[in-house]
Design an enzyme around this catalytic site. Sequence first.
Site, PDB file in Angstrom:
ATOM      1  CB  CYS A 197      -0.902  -0.006   1.224  1.00  0.00           C
ATOM      2  SG  CYS A 197      -1.867   1.504   1.430  1.00  0.00           S
ATOM      3  CB  CYS A 200      -0.595   2.493   5.664  1.00  0.00           C
ATOM      4  SG  CYS A 200      -1.191   0.840   5.187  1.00  0.00           S
ATOM      5  CB  CYS A 213      -4.582  -1.140   2.101  1.00  0.00           C
ATOM      6  SG  CYS A 213      -3.351  -1.263   3.426  1.00  0.00           S
ATOM      7  CB  CYS A 216      -4.846   2.097   5.751  1.00  0.00           C
ATOM      8  SG  CYS A 216      -4.359   2.187   4.012  1.00  0.00           S
ATOM      9  CG  ASP A 333      21.078  -1.896 -12.774  1.00  0.00           C
ATOM     10  OD1 ASP A 333      21.361  -3.051 -13.159  1.00  0.00           O
ATOM     11  OD2 ASP A 333      20.635  -1.664 -11.641  1.00  0.00           O
TER      12      ASP A 333
END
Length: 409
Positions: A197, A200, A213, A216, A333
């Site tokens: 999430c 949170c 989530c 939350c 990369d």
Amino acid sequence: MTQLSLRAQLASALGRSAATLSRMTGRGDGSVIGGRVGLMLEPDLLRKLARDRKLALVSATNGKTTTTRLITSALLELGEVATNAFGANMPAGHVSALSTHKNAPYGVLEVDEKYLPEVLDTTGAGVVCLMNLSRDQMDRAAEIWLLAQKWRNALSGKPTHVIANCDDPLVTWGASTAAKVTWVAGGQRWKEDSWSCPECGGPLERKDADWACRECTFHRPEPQWVLDDDAVIDPRGQRWLIDIQLPGLANRSNAAMALAVADAFGLSVERAMPRLREVTSVAGRYTTVERDGRQARLLLSKNPAGWLEAFDVSDPNLPIILSVNAQGPDGRDTSWLWDVDYRILRGRPVFVTGERRLDLALRLEVADVPFALCASFSEALAMQPPGRVDVIANYTAFQQIRSEFGRAV
């Protein structure tokens, strides 16, 4: 449109001249140098060129060039449209696009994810289209959570109308501070960057297309537009077949986003859809080029999410050439190759080339995918029997291949 100041007019004219010279001398398409010259002479040129236009900004990790092209095609139904058709998606490219089409009442600008806050603040665009966020250019790009946070902060307190993909939790979080949001269920096949999430940090629970989530209240909002396989359902519940020539589920998602943006400009699906069908290739993507009886279809893929979509479009019955570089625009990369599941290529003739072909060869070896290593794209193509072959390349490798065929569009 408001008359530009003499300084701005001069900057714009000199920028266009620089762009023309760049094209004439074969140095490029002029979409960046023209803007740079203009901004050197008038640093506030982008703001001045954007004034009084109806603008849409399009941003995402993948698909923004194609979606920009689709939206532009649709809005041509209303009038002239200024756009950065070849993907020059930073302020210099935006200046060049708006300067080239100085009298266009509409503008559709592809915007690099990192530059979206700056460009939105400068142009005051009325519509912003946000589609997806996933890892890309890992050596120099910020964590995508930070990008979503920047979007969130940039949209807060602005009257902008946001068209956002509610199937991507990061996009949803980034868009949720906007004054007005039209949610589009555009799909999200690549989920590896959004299991947590963004609000949170708790785990996201997924069930079919829905997500929420566990810790939350953050959850998937109810969409007004829904992509349903080969059709889109509009806010009035009417189902429209997505009749476009661009292949794959990702492009049907791009089309759904484009239709929602067109609707925000007051253009109906009925009028917009035929315009979308006119788009057959986007800056070389999906173009088929031919050499010595071999027809190579060019597919661009820059990151793990993009490779997943390229595999969806690719024909499993054809041989395939893979080309990977690691220049500046690609990101140096190449560790992201290990996030791509190449096992889908088993059973196909696979040919590997590009500056970082050994990196890709090792990844295929571990995935138990047989391949032939080639020193160049020309060598790889020459090894094919007459007929069709698919090509997947990352950004600079793709541009190099395009250049071999006169930058096919």
